[in-house]
Design a protein around this motif. Structure first.
Motif, PDB file in Angstrom:
ATOM      1  N   HIS A  79      31.925 -65.098 -20.123  1.00 20.49           N
ATOM      2  CA  HIS A  79      31.821 -66.563 -20.120  1.00 20.49           C
ATOM      3  C   HIS A  79      32.293 -67.132 -18.792  1.00 20.49           C
ATOM      4  O   HIS A  79      31.667 -68.063 -18.236  1.00 20.49           O
ATOM      5  N   ASN A  80      33.373 -66.594 -18.274  1.00 18.03           N
ATOM      6  CA  ASN A  80      33.890 -67.044 -16.980  1.00 18.03           C
ATOM      7  C   ASN A  80      32.852 -66.869 -15.877  1.00 18.03           C
ATOM      8  O   ASN A  80      32.783 -67.663 -14.928  1.00 18.03           O
ATOM      9  N   GLY A  81      32.004 -65.838 -16.011  1.00 19.84           N
ATOM     10  CA  GLY A  81      30.957 -65.596 -15.022  1.00 19.84           C
ATOM     11  C   GLY A  81      29.803 -66.568 -15.105  1.00 19.84           C
ATOM     12  O   GLY A  81      28.932 -66.563 -14.227  1.00 19.84           O
ATOM     13  N   THR A  82      29.779 -67.418 -16.135  1.00 22.19           N
ATOM     14  CA  THR A  82      28.709 -68.418 -16.252  1.00 22.19           C
ATOM     15  C   THR A  82      29.237 -69.841 -16.078  1.00 22.19           C
ATOM     16  O   THR A  82      28.589 -70.801 -16.456  1.00 22.19           O
ATOM     17  N   VAL A  83      30.437 -69.946 -15.508  1.00 22.47           N
ATOM     18  CA  VAL A  83      30.952 -71.227 -15.012  1.00 22.47           C
ATOM     19  C   VAL A  83      31.208 -71.008 -13.529  1.00 22.47           C
ATOM     20  O   VAL A  83      32.110 -70.253 -13.154  1.00 22.47           O
ATOM     21  N   TRP A  84      30.399 -71.652 -12.689  1.00 23.37           N
ATOM     22  CA  TRP A  84      30.376 -71.314 -11.270  1.00 23.37           C
ATOM     23  C   TRP A  84      31.286 -72.240 -10.476  1.00 23.37           C
ATOM     24  O   TRP A  84      30.832 -73.127  -9.749  1.00 23.37           O
ATOM     25  N   ARG A  85      32.589 -72.009 -10.603  1.00 27.44           N
ATOM     26  CA  ARG A  85      33.531 -72.742  -9.759  1.00 27.44           C
ATOM     27  C   ARG A  85      33.399 -72.239  -8.326  1.00 27.44           C
ATOM     28  O   ARG A  85      33.180 -71.043  -8.086  1.00 27.44           O
ATOM     29  N   TRP A  86      33.596 -73.156  -7.364  1.00 26.49           N
ATOM     30  CA  TRP A  86      33.514 -72.720  -5.957  1.00 26.49           C
ATOM     31  C   TRP A  86      34.687 -71.807  -5.596  1.00 26.49           C
ATOM     32  O   TRP A  86      34.570 -70.962  -4.719  1.00 26.49           O
ATOM     33  N   ASN A  87      35.811 -71.985  -6.268  1.00 25.38           N
ATOM     34  CA  ASN A  87      36.898 -71.001  -6.236  1.00 25.38           C
ATOM     35  C   ASN A  87      37.124 -70.564  -7.677  1.00 25.38           C
ATOM     36  O   ASN A  87      37.689 -71.302  -8.485  1.00 25.38           O
ATOM     37  N   ARG A  88      36.643 -69.383  -7.988  1.00 21.68           N
ATOM     38  CA  ARG A  88      36.610 -68.921  -9.382  1.00 21.68           C
ATOM     39  C   ARG A  88      37.781 -67.983  -9.655  1.00 21.68           C
ATOM     40  O   ARG A  88      38.082 -67.101  -8.844  1.00 21.68           O
ATOM     41  N   PRO A  89      38.448 -68.130 -10.817  1.00 23.97           N
ATOM     42  CA  PRO A  89      39.472 -67.153 -11.191  1.00 23.97           C
ATOM     43  C   PRO A  89      38.807 -65.897 -11.749  1.00 23.97           C
ATOM     44  O   PRO A  89      37.850 -65.981 -12.510  1.00 23.97           O
ATOM     45  N   ILE A  90      39.317 -64.746 -11.373  1.00 26.63           N
ATOM     46  CA  ILE A  90      38.780 -63.476 -11.861  1.00 26.63           C
ATOM     47  C   ILE A  90      39.910 -62.670 -12.487  1.00 26.63           C
ATOM     48  O   ILE A  90      40.963 -62.470 -11.877  1.00 26.63           O
ATOM     49  N   TYR A  91      39.665 -62.222 -13.717  1.00 32.15           N
ATOM     50  CA  TYR A  91      40.546 -61.266 -14.387  1.00 32.15           C
ATOM     51  C   TYR A  91      39.796 -59.945 -14.468  1.00 32.15           C
ATOM     52  O   TYR A  91      38.649 -59.901 -14.914  1.00 32.15           O
ATOM     53  N   ASN A  92      40.438 -58.871 -14.043  1.00 32.52           N
ATOM     54  CA  ASN A  92      39.787 -57.566 -14.083  1.00 32.52           C
ATOM     55  C   ASN A  92      40.771 -56.543 -14.640  1.00 32.52           C
ATOM     56  O   ASN A  92      41.930 -56.502 -14.229  1.00 32.52           O
ATOM     57  N   SER A  93      40.297 -55.744 -15.586  1.00 27.50           N
ATOM     58  CA  SER A  93      41.169 -54.741 -16.191  1.00 27.50           C
ATOM     59  C   SER A  93      40.569 -53.354 -16.029  1.00 27.50           C
ATOM     60  O   SER A  93      39.354 -53.188 -15.914  1.00 27.50           O
ATOM     61  N   SER A  94      41.445 -52.368 -16.028  1.00 23.86           N
ATOM     62  CA  SER A  94      41.020 -50.969 -15.958  1.00 23.86           C
ATOM     63  C   SER A  94      42.075 -50.136 -16.678  1.00 23.86           C
ATOM     64  O   SER A  94      43.081 -50.658 -17.169  1.00 23.86           O
ATOM     65  N   ASP A  95      41.850 -48.837 -16.715  1.00 25.77           N
ATOM     66  CA  ASP A  95      42.807 -47.953 -17.389  1.00 25.77           C
ATOM     67  C   ASP A  95      44.175 -47.960 -16.707  1.00 25.77           C
ATOM     68  O   ASP A  95      45.195 -47.660 -17.331  1.00 25.77           O
ATOM     69  N   SER A  96      44.204 -48.319 -15.423  1.00 34.63           N
ATOM     70  CA  SER A  96      45.469 -48.308 -14.688  1.00 34.63           C
ATOM     71  C   SER A  96      46.152 -49.672 -14.664  1.00 34.63           C
ATOM     72  O   SER A  96      47.172 -49.844 -14.002  1.00 34.63           O
ATOM     73  N   GLY A  97      45.581 -50.661 -15.360  1.00 38.44           N
ATOM     74  CA  GLY A  97      46.212 -51.974 -15.394  1.00 38.44           C
ATOM     75  C   GLY A  97      45.210 -53.083 -15.130  1.00 38.44           C
ATOM     76  O   GLY A  97      43.992 -52.878 -15.171  1.00 38.44           O
ATOM     77  N   ALA A  98      45.722 -54.270 -14.866  1.00 35.44           N
ATOM     78  CA  ALA A  98      44.869 -55.439 -14.650  1.00 35.44           C
ATOM     79  C   ALA A  98      45.305 -56.175 -13.392  1.00 35.44           C
ATOM     80  O   ALA A  98      46.453 -56.047 -12.939  1.00 35.44           O
ATOM     81  N   HIS A  99      44.385 -56.954 -12.834  1.00 34.75           N
ATOM     82  CA  HIS A  99      44.758 -57.817 -11.718  1.00 34.75           C
ATOM     83  C   HIS A  99      44.038 -59.149 -11.831  1.00 34.75           C
ATOM     84  O   HIS A  99      43.051 -59.294 -12.542  1.00 34.75           O
ATOM     85  N   ILE A 100      44.563 -60.121 -11.125  1.00 35.04           N
ATOM     86  CA  ILE A 100      44.003 -61.465 -11.039  1.00 35.04           C
ATOM     87  C   ILE A 100      43.633 -61.711  -9.589  1.00 35.04           C
ATOM     88  O   ILE A 100      44.361 -61.311  -8.672  1.00 35.04           O
ATOM     89  N   ARG A 101      42.510 -62.372  -9.372  1.00 35.08           N
ATOM     90  CA  ARG A 101      42.158 -62.712  -7.993  1.00 35.08           C
ATOM     91  C   ARG A 101      41.423 -64.048  -7.944  1.00 35.08           C
ATOM     92  O   ARG A 101      40.868 -64.510  -8.933  1.00 35.08           O
ATOM     93  N   VAL A 102      41.470 -64.653  -6.772  1.00 34.16           N
ATOM     94  CA  VAL A 102      40.640 -65.809  -6.462  1.00 34.16           C
ATOM     95  C   VAL A 102      39.345 -65.284  -5.858  1.00 34.16           C
ATOM     96  O   VAL A 102      39.381 -64.453  -4.931  1.00 34.16           O
ATOM     97  N   GLU A 103      38.217 -65.760  -6.374  1.00 33.36           N
ATOM     98  CA  GLU A 103      36.917 -65.446  -5.784  1.00 33.36           C
ATOM     99  C   GLU A 103      36.445 -66.701  -5.056  1.00 33.36           C
ATOM    100  O   GLU A 103      36.050 -67.676  -5.684  1.00 33.36           O
TER     101      GLU A 103
END
Length: 492
Positions: free
Chosen positions: A306-330
């Motif tokens: 859902h976050n990928g279908t709201v196109w903020r010019w500075n978008r928040p990104i949450y990404n998870s993997s087996d080794s943990g998660a991170h947050i980034r500004v796109e």
């Protein structure tokens, strides 16, 4: 949006189930934010969207064949004449920016070789000047993937009528499209800035405050379907292409899906909560819910989609993997091109400013209203490097003078704080300074070249069409040479 989707349209049952999953995801995200440890390595990354053109500089609908020659760092984009390259994450300190420049140059060269194998060329430019209305109204403009057709169907179904593009600059363009084809004209460079969750709000607020300066300095999209419009026409064209609102909903104040935002934030959760509260799902795909412990990094599939279908010019990104998660500004507001060194100079300007501004005792967003930041942003998109903006303690000022007198010194201090080698700081910021001093960037070069090649020509005239093809030849020559755009000559 990178996730594959299974359907081209969705049932009411699927939409209802998705809404329930989305609410669960949001609660899970809130819990995880309060208890979990996130990666905060301070890494940077980059995505770059490209155009494929033939020997006559016309867009070519052949991205699948070109991608057959490339590896997993490259993927499709919505237009069959587009592709995207993804640069691996890097540490920014030391020689990180130079490594990024070399990496972008190498990947562009690999894309060029793959295109040449199919008799084509690659162009990194905000909007391809030789693109035509006829092509965007043709049957084959879209890459054949469910996610793209589903997105277009959902936008049109929500809107209930054709997409209308209407924009006035030096000239005026008005046209209706039966799908979201104009979105494919908007090719961008997206910068990633990984931050710890407790620093995300400051990083996002800083990114919003400096968005106007970024757009003004990097503008490279002054020509849309042969018309001279805004210096960064990509921004309003993208906004209008994916607008699910009818004019009546616009008048009611319903928020657009391509969005600058409406307030400064205090947490990354604010943005995800707004997305769920304000925007109906466009791609209601679900996956089975998995129980988790507080130590796990939940996938949050529905929330991420859902976050990928709201196109903020500075978008928040949450990404998870087996080794943990991170947050980034796109950071999504920059156009593609013109050259690797220009794009990395834009990156250096952004990373340095963001780092400086989050460290201020009284940050700029506490002294500037959000409405002023948004107004600055759209003035910069319209007038590019010639824009005037409003800045705290200064008032109204030419954006180029603001960059020279205030923002470059701040970016320099930020880059020093990040541990960037001093020679690289001066190399990349001198490019931003050169643009500002000469009021010269990709947009001004394109417009001046068009004035030289076909002065006074009308949109869609044979003279304009031939001039745009000739201009692209010179653009690609300069791009291949790799010189910063502010040094490009304007000559016939």
């Amino acid at each position: 949006m990178g996730e594959a989707v299974s359907s081209k349209r969705y049932t009411p049952e699927e939409r209802t189930q998705y809404r329930e999953k989305l609410a669960e995801n949001l609660e899970l995200f809130d819990t995880y934010l309060r208890h979990a440890e996130f990666k905060s390595a301070g890494t940077i990354g980059l995505e770059l969207e490209l155009n494929l053109i033939d020997s006559d500089n016309q867009p070519c609908l052949n991205n699948r064949k070109v991608l057959d020659h490339l590896d997993e760092e490259y993927q499709t984009e919505i237009g069959a004449f587009n592709l995207e390259l993804n640069h691996p994450v890097l540490q920014v300190a030391g020689q990180g920016l130079k490594n990024l420049e070399r990496g972008v140059a190498d990947r562009l060269q690999r894309a060029q070789k793959a295109a040449e194998a199919e008799g084509l060329r690659v162009a990194a430019i905000g909007t391809l000047p030789t693109l035509t209305t006829d092509l965007l109204q043709s049957e084959g403009w879209m890459t054949e993937e469910n996610r793209y057709e589903a997105l277009s169907n959902s936008v049109i179904d929500a809107r209930g009528e054709f997409v209308r593009i209407e924009l006035a600059g030096e000239e005026t363009y008005r046209q209706e499209f039966r799908d979201i084809a104009p979105e494919s004209s908007c090719t961008s460079m997206q910068l990633h800035l990984q931050v710890a969750p407790n620093r995300f709000a400051e990083a996002w607020n800083a990114s919003q405050a400096i968005a106007a300066a970024q757009v003004a300095m990097s503008a490279n999209s002054p020509l849309f379907l042969g018309h001279r419009l805004w210096h960064e026409s990509r921004i309003p064209i993208f906004t209008q292409s994916i607008d699910t609102r009818t004019p009546e909903l616009v008048n009611q104040g319903v928020r657009p899906r391509v969005w600058f935002g409406e307030r400064w934030i205090t947490s990354v959760f604010d943005l995800f909560e707004e997305n769920v509260r304000y925007f109906p799902p466009l791609l209601p795909e679900t996956k089975d819910f998995v129980e988790f412990s507080e130590a796990d990094a939940p996938k949050l599939f529905e929330l991420v989609l859902h976050n990928g279908t709201v196109w903020r010019w500075n978008r928040p990104i949450y990404n998870s993997s087996d080794s943990g998660a991170h947050i980034r500004v796109e950071n999504r507001l920059l156009p593609a091109g013109p050259t690797p060194v220009d794009m990395v100079a834009d990156a250096a300007f952004y990373y340095g400013l963001a780092e400086f501004l989050v460290g201020e005792n009284r940050p700029v967003w506490s002294r500037m209203s959000f409405a002023e930041a948004e107004e600055n942003f759209f003035h910069a998109a319209r007038d590019g490097i010639l824009a005037r903006v409003k800045w705290p303690k200064i008032g109204h000022i030419d954006v180029a003078d603001l960059v020279i007198d205030v923002l470059i010194p701040q970016a320099r201090r930020g880059l020093n704080r990040l541990g960037i080698d001093k020679d690289l700081i001066e190399e990349y910021l001198s490019i931003i300074d050169g643009r500002a001093q000469g009021r010269a960037n990709g947009a001004t070069w394109q417009l001046r070249m068009l004035d030289q090649l076909a002065p006074g020509s009308a949109p869609d005239s044979p003279e304009r069409r031939e001039a745009l093809k000739a201009m692209m030849d010179r653009y690609l020559e300069n791009q291949a040479a790799g010189r910063p755009v502010h040094t490009w000559e304007v000559r016939v």
